[in-house]
Design a protein around this motif. Structure first.
Motif, PDB file in Angstrom:
ATOM      1  N   THR A 205       0.889  -1.238   0.077  1.00  0.00           N
ATOM      2  CA  THR A 205      -0.045  -0.007  -0.034  1.00  0.00           C
ATOM      3  C   THR A 205       0.786   1.460   0.067  1.00  0.00           C
ATOM      4  N   MET A 206       2.007   1.183   0.569  1.00  0.00           N
ATOM      5  CA  MET A 206       3.013   2.550   0.744  1.00  0.00           C
ATOM      6  C   MET A 206       3.388   2.688  -0.663  1.00  0.00           C
ATOM      7  N   LEU A 207       3.953   1.789  -1.238  1.00  0.00           N
ATOM      8  CA  LEU A 207       4.540   1.867  -2.533  1.00  0.00           C
ATOM      9  C   LEU A 207       3.346   2.270  -3.491  1.00  0.00           C
ATOM     10  N   ALA A 208       2.058   1.698  -3.353  1.00  0.00           N
ATOM     11  CA  ALA A 208       1.034   2.379  -4.275  1.00  0.00           C
ATOM     12  C   ALA A 208       0.798   3.580  -4.161  1.00  0.00           C
ATOM     13  N   GLY A 209       0.733   4.155  -2.684  1.00  0.00           N
ATOM     14  CA  GLY A 209       0.819   5.647  -2.278  1.00  0.00           C
ATOM     15  C   GLY A 209       1.764   6.513  -3.108  1.00  0.00           C
ATOM     16  N   TRP A 210       3.060   5.965  -3.078  1.00  0.00           N
ATOM     17  CA  TRP A 210       4.223   6.732  -3.634  1.00  0.00           C
ATOM     18  C   TRP A 210       3.973   6.948  -5.122  1.00  0.00           C
ATOM     19  N   ILE A 211       3.496   5.665  -5.760  1.00  0.00           N
ATOM     20  CA  ILE A 211       3.352   5.858  -7.185  1.00  0.00           C
ATOM     21  C   ILE A 211       2.236   6.719  -7.459  1.00  0.00           C
ATOM     22  N   THR A 212       1.176   6.677  -6.686  1.00  0.00           N
ATOM     23  CA  THR A 212      -0.033   7.735  -6.900  1.00  0.00           C
ATOM     24  C   THR A 212       0.428   9.154  -6.901  1.00  0.00           C
ATOM     25  N   GLY A 213       1.028   9.589  -5.670  1.00  0.00           N
ATOM     26  CA  GLY A 213       1.434  10.950  -5.504  1.00  0.00           C
ATOM     27  C   GLY A 213       2.505  11.258  -6.449  1.00  0.00           C
ATOM     28  N   SER A 214       3.263  10.535  -6.664  1.00  0.00           N
ATOM     29  CA  SER A 214       4.580  10.977  -7.429  1.00  0.00           C
ATOM     30  C   SER A 214       3.966  11.104  -8.876  1.00  0.00           C
ATOM     31  N   LEU A 215       3.219  10.393  -9.418  1.00  0.00           N
ATOM     32  CA  LEU A 215       2.927  10.254 -10.707  1.00  0.00           C
ATOM     33  C   LEU A 215       1.826  11.348 -10.881  1.00  0.00           C
ATOM     34  N   PHE A 216       1.168  11.846  -9.891  1.00  0.00           N
ATOM     35  CA  PHE A 216       0.180  13.174  -9.836  1.00  0.00           C
ATOM     36  C   PHE A 216       1.360  14.352 -10.083  1.00  0.00           C
TER      37      PHE A 216
ATOM     38  N   ILE B 238      12.614  20.817 -11.614  1.00  0.00           N
ATOM     39  CA  ILE B 238      13.090  20.283 -10.600  1.00  0.00           C
ATOM     40  C   ILE B 238      12.066  19.334  -9.908  1.00  0.00           C
ATOM     41  N   LEU B 239      10.764  19.707 -10.004  1.00  0.00           N
ATOM     42  CA  LEU B 239       9.439  18.907  -9.531  1.00  0.00           C
ATOM     43  C   LEU B 239       9.309  17.520 -10.203  1.00  0.00           C
ATOM     44  N   MET B 240       9.753  17.808 -11.620  1.00  0.00           N
ATOM     45  CA  MET B 240       9.541  16.585 -12.477  1.00  0.00           C
ATOM     46  C   MET B 240      10.928  15.579 -12.225  1.00  0.00           C
ATOM     47  N   LYS B 241      11.807  16.105 -11.839  1.00  0.00           N
ATOM     48  CA  LYS B 241      13.158  14.982 -11.587  1.00  0.00           C
ATOM     49  C   LYS B 241      12.803  14.243 -10.248  1.00  0.00           C
ATOM     50  N   ILE B 242      12.361  14.991  -9.450  1.00  0.00           N
ATOM     51  CA  ILE B 242      11.952  14.394  -7.909  1.00  0.00           C
ATOM     52  C   ILE B 242      10.865  13.339  -8.013  1.00  0.00           C
ATOM     53  N   SER B 243       9.890  13.905  -8.868  1.00  0.00           N
ATOM     54  CA  SER B 243       8.810  13.119  -8.916  1.00  0.00           C
ATOM     55  C   SER B 243       8.765  11.917  -9.564  1.00  0.00           C
ATOM     56  N   LEU B 244       9.721  12.092 -10.683  1.00  0.00           N
ATOM     57  CA  LEU B 244       9.658  11.060 -11.629  1.00  0.00           C
ATOM     58  C   LEU B 244      10.751   9.874 -11.131  1.00  0.00           C
TER      59      LEU B 244
END
Length: 440
Positions: free
Chosen positions: A184-195, A215-221
């Motif tokens: 679930t934690m990884l699913a949340g990181w996928i959800t928030g970072s892809l958003f 910068i936001l793209m690099k960290i999130s991606l």
């Protein structure tokens, strides 16, 4: 109409709507923590500007998550009183801990992030960002404990017609808690970072806030790439755990009608429960046995091993499970492509890639919802696995028409809330990071 079915639909609608928001907070709080760390170390204002912008979005998501989560707490008393009476001594503890230890921690320090940047030291502000990130995870951990205990109950005894806690540690760390929390934690990181990657992509396509968006793209991606690839390992571990602790659920996931040695892995099919047959099935021979037991000839239990009234439905768990896995594979592919483009420096300029990131924003939510449906419907007919059936858990004094009325009312309120949420979110996004004053 059947009061049990209506109560299940109402809880599914309430939980499904609520489940839009907590996964987003997992990913967004992680990105904020990274930005605050960079700001603390480098003293570059651009990191503070991005973080302040994201904190404003996080505040909006948090409010919606709280408002929709309260309904679930009350529904245990209104629609599921027999369930509450039977397992309240056990189920109530993690819910109370979530409220006292996690919710208040997250909400208090989120308030400090929103209004206290200029009122505390930079180190304490960073510490607050860490506590909000930690509080979000802790909140999810207690909820996963409660749900996992329903999937694989442990540390209890039945006394006087009620489940009584006998071993707190065994109940908390029941056989599925840790694996399901990581998943679930990884699913949340996928959800928030892809958003957030999609948000950065939108700014880059429109040539707005380009330095900030890169910068936001690099960290999130980067977070998305790690999470999407790690989720494959986590998902496999979760499936193995289900196969060994809830074998009829795995049989429903794979539409495995009969026990087999060297069971195949079903990739596609249309299972028809009344005929005990899967039409148009595409499968890989022996792969299910190999994945579960590391032995291609291992014996995997089929649905025929269980009493007809103790088997889960097949079509919906099969469909949900396979859609979730297909979306997970798509995320892994997108992560691999993103990694290559980040290394080459083309992730900020390739129009097709930016459009793909924007289009992918809703997909993690679909994966979350389908995964949750597979887990919960696949547990039926039990509300607490092999302890209490769902039909015996509903409130006996609430008539069907009242459940139907409240279901319609909640659905209308949720639609209104979602429209308001989207309108406010779009307003914040259109204004952009530059419009966010520090300490807002």
């Amino acid at each position: 109409m059947d009061v049990v079915l209506l109560s299940r639909i109402q809880f599914a609608v309430a939980a499904g709507f609520h489940f839009i928001f907590p996964p987003l907070t997992f990913g967004i709080t992680l990105v904020i923590l990274v930005l605050e760390t960079l700001y603390l170390k480098s003293d570059q204002e651009i990191f503070k500007t991005i973080s302040s912008f994201l904190i404003k979005i996080l505040g909006l998501i948090f409010v919606l998550g709280v408002a929709t989560g309260i309904v679930l707490e009350f529904s245990f008393g209104t629609n599921w009183s027999q369930y509450s009476r039977f397992v309240g001594d056990i189920f109530g503890a993690p819910l109370a801990a979530e409220g006292i230890l996690a919710f208040f921690l997250e909400s208090v320090f989120l308030g400090l992030l929103l209004f206290g940047r200029n009122r505390v030291s930079r180190k304490f502000y960073w510490f607050s960002a860490f506590l909000v990130f930690f509080g979000a995870l802790l909140s999810g951990f207690w909820i996963i404990i409660a749900n996992s205990w329903m999937q694989t109950p442990a540390g209890y005894a039945i006394e006087g017609g009620r489940a009584v806690l006998t071993d707190f540690y065994a109940a908390v760390f029941n056989p599925s808690t840790v694996i399901r929390f990581l998943h679930t934690m990884l699913a949340g990181w996928i959800t928030g970072s892809l958003f957030l990657a999609g948000l950065a992509a939108w700014y880059l396509l429109n040539r707005r806030h380009e330095a900030i968006s890169k910068i936001l793209m690099k960290i999130s991606l980067t977070i998305f790439i790690f999470s999407a690839l790690a989720q494959f390992v986590s998902g496999h571990s979760s499936s193995v755990q289900v196969a060994k602790t809830q074998p009829e659920k795995m049989a429903a996931f794979e539409a495995l009608w009969n026990t087999m040695e060297g069971a195949p892995l079903s990739l596609f099919g249309i299972p028809i429960e009344s005929e005990q047959k899967t039409y148009l099935e595409v499968s890989v021979p022996k792969l299910l046995s190999l994945l579960i037991y590391s032995d291609p000839d291992a014996r995997v239990l089929g649905l025929n091993e269980f009493k007809p009234d103790e088997r889960p439905p097949v079509f919906l768990p099969y469909l949900s499970y396979h859609v979730m896995i297909a979306l997970g594979a798509l995320f892994a592919l997108l992560a691999a492509v993103g990694a290559v483009m980040l290394v080459r420096g083309t992730a900020y300029t390739a129009r097709w890639f930016l459009v793909a990131l924007i289009a992918a924003i809703p997909l993690p939510h679909l994966a979350n919802q389908f995964g949750w449906i597979a887990a919960e419907v696949g547990r039926q007919p039990w509300v607490v696995y092999r302890v209490l059936k769902t039909a015996d858990a509903v409130s006996v004094v609430v008539p069907a028409w009242q459940v139907l009325f409240s279901l319609i009312m909640f659905s209308l309120i949720y639609m209104l809330l979602f429209v308001v949420f989207i309108m406010i979110l779009l307003k914040i996004v259109k204004k952009g990071p530059g419009a966010t004053s520090e300490g807002y």
